[in-house]
Design an enzyme around this catalytic site. Structure first.
Site, short mmCIF file in Angstrom:
data_model
loop_
_atom_site.label_atom_id
_atom_site.label_comp_id
_atom_site.label_asym_id
_atom_site.label_seq_id
_atom_site.Cartn_x
_atom_site.Cartn_y
_atom_site.Cartn_z
N SER A 142 84.32 -6.82 -27.38
CA SER A 142 83.69 -5.93 -26.24
C SER A 142 84.52 -5.94 -25.01
CB SER A 142 82.16 -6.31 -25.81
OG SER A 142 81.70 -5.79 -24.71
N TYR A 155 75.71 -12.61 -23.39
CA TYR A 155 76.68 -11.69 -24.19
C TYR A 155 78.08 -11.71 -23.76
CZ TYR A 155 78.10 -6.95 -26.28
OH TYR A 155 78.61 -6.10 -27.03
P1 NAD Z 1 74.02 -2.07 -34.07
O1 NAD Z 1 72.51 -2.72 -33.59
O2 NAD Z 1 73.87 -0.64 -34.36
O3 NAD Z 1 74.22 -2.97 -35.37
C1 NAD Z 1 74.18 -4.43 -35.55
C2 NAD Z 1 74.42 -4.88 -36.70
O4 NAD Z 1 74.37 -6.26 -36.60
C3 NAD Z 1 73.13 -4.20 -37.73
O5 NAD Z 1 73.79 -3.95 -38.78
C4 NAD Z 1 72.25 -5.51 -37.57
O6 NAD Z 1 71.32 -5.55 -38.85
C5 NAD Z 1 73.13 -6.86 -37.66
N1 NAD Z 1 72.76 -7.72 -37.13
C6 NAD Z 1 72.10 -8.13 -36.22
N2 NAD Z 1 71.52 -9.58 -36.17
C7 NAD Z 1 72.07 -9.83 -37.38
C8 NAD Z 1 71.98 -11.14 -37.81
N3 NAD Z 1 71.21 -12.14 -37.38
N4 NAD Z 1 72.59 -11.51 -39.24
C9 NAD Z 1 73.24 -10.39 -39.55
N5 NAD Z 1 73.29 -9.04 -39.29
C10 NAD Z 1 72.71 -8.93 -38.00
O7 NAD Z 1 75.04 -2.32 -33.07
P2 NAD Z 1 76.62 -1.88 -32.77
O8 NAD Z 1 76.42 -1.24 -31.47
O9 NAD Z 1 77.11 -1.14 -33.94
O10 NAD Z 1 77.08 -3.39 -32.51
C11 NAD Z 1 78.11 -4.03 -33.40
C12 NAD Z 1 79.09 -4.76 -32.69
O11 NAD Z 1 79.78 -4.06 -31.63
C13 NAD Z 1 78.43 -5.85 -31.90
O12 NAD Z 1 78.93 -7.22 -31.90
C14 NAD Z 1 78.46 -5.44 -30.66
O13 NAD Z 1 78.21 -6.47 -29.58
C15 NAD Z 1 79.78 -4.75 -30.41
N6 NAD Z 1 79.80 -3.81 -29.26
C16 NAD Z 1 79.04 -2.58 -29.19
C17 NAD Z 1 79.20 -1.68 -28.40
C18 NAD Z 1 78.33 -0.67 -28.04
O14 NAD Z 1 78.53 -0.08 -27.03
N7 NAD Z 1 77.59 -0.24 -29.03
C19 NAD Z 1 80.19 -1.95 -27.27
C20 NAD Z 1 81.01 -3.13 -27.36
C21 NAD Z 1 81.06 -3.91 -28.41
#
Ligand code: NAD
Length: 260
Positions: A142, A155
């Site tokens: 991130s 986080y």
């Molecule tokens: P999302 O909530 O759409 O997806 C998260 C995924 O992780 C889902 O498939 C969920 O089922 C899975 N998950 C959650 N807890 C879990 C567990 N205990 N075991 C197995 N799977 C689990 O979120 P996203 O925005 O797609 O985020 C994905 C990654 O990207 C994360 O690591 C997040 O920190 C990172 N990220 C997101 C953003 C953003 O703005 N969306 C920005 C920077 C980084």
């Protein structure tokens, strides 16, 4: 082309992970999906990706906060596909609260899922990658791996840790044909971001529009959310031979956020 290779993407039933899994499958990789969600919806995703890409797609419900479930998922991938060639550490959760009000169980869950799960997947995946002399490890970190924001102590700590872990592993396997990188997205419109809006409204006393404009996109000079497609395209590039000199990097895709 990734034909004959296997990609395992943690947290790929939604958002960024699902987008990356689809693009890697589209390039020919067999895929192991992982994450939570409705069983029927996940089965529909699995068959849809398998049929449209013409690859094998499996699903593991392993909970990334549980080392023993991670170990079992990695053994299954080894037995099913002869190992994981492309490991994408993507599963992540968020909780927003001032540090003195931060629930300890949320702290533990975020450290386990957003940081420690990558140690458990990487340690299991590496021996086969080293044996094959090829591997790609990509962790979705991130902008919060590089800079901080208030109310996100667990986080930001986990993502900074993931950046450090990425660099160490990259150095350890640099001569083994394996690259290890992190992608550091700014704000991407996914369920994870949508879900933190009510807490941010509460923590800062703002409306939904104010949170989007003054908190989320305030940090991003482009004033646009990063797209899942942009992240998946970079992940795919990192699997190519052209990217074989990129290792130990934490690559921002953040609309200029961390340039400030
Ligand atoms: P999302 O909530 O759409 O997806 C998260 C995924 O992780 C889902 O498939 C969920 O089922 C899975 N998950 C959650 N807890 C879990 C567990 N205990 N075991 C197995 N799977 C689990 O979120 P996203 O925005 O797609 O985020 C994905 C990654 O990207 C994360 O690591 C997040 O920190 C990172 N990220 C997101 C953003 C953003 O703005 N969306 C920005 C920077 C980084």
């Amino acid at each position: 082309m990734l034909k004959g290779k296997t990609a395992l993407v943690t947290g790929s039933t939604s958002g960024i992970g699902l987008g990356i899994a689809k693009v890697l499958a589209g390039d020919g990789a067999n895929v192991v999906l992982n994450g939570f969600g409705d069983h029927q919806a996940i089965e529909a995703m699995r068959t849809d990706i398998a049929q449209s890409a013409g690859v094998e797609v499996r699903y593991s419900p392993a909970d990334m906060s549980k080392p023993e479930e991670i170990a079992a998922m990695m053994v299954e991938a080894e037995e099913e596909f002869g190992g994981v060639d492309i490991l994408v550490n993507n599963a992540g959760i968020q909780h927003v609260a001032p540090v003195h009000e931060f629930p300890p169980e949320k702290w533990d869950a975020i450290i386990a899922i957003n940081l420690s799960s990558s140690f458990h997947t990487v340690r299991a995946a590496l021996p086969t990658m080293i044996g094959k002399g090829w591997g790609r490890i990509i962790s979705i970190a991130s902008a919060h791996a590089l800079v901080a924001s208030p109310y996100k102590s667990a986080y930001v700590t986990a993502k900074h840790g993931l950046a450090g872990f990425t660099k160490v592993v990259a150095m350890e396997v640099a001569t083994a044909g394996i690259t290890v990188n992190a992608i550091a997205p700014g704000y991407v419109w996914t369920p994870l971001v949508e879900k933190q809006i009510p807490d941010t409204m509460k923590a800062r006393g703002l409306t939904e529009e104010e949170v989007k404009r003054d908190v989320l996109l305030a940090a991003q000079p482009t004033k646009e959310f990063v797209t899942i497609e942009q992240l998946a395209a970079l992940a795919l590039f990192l699997t190519t031979d052209a990217a074989s000199a990129i290792t130990g990097a934490v690559l921002p895709v953040d609309g200029g956020w961390t340039a400030q």
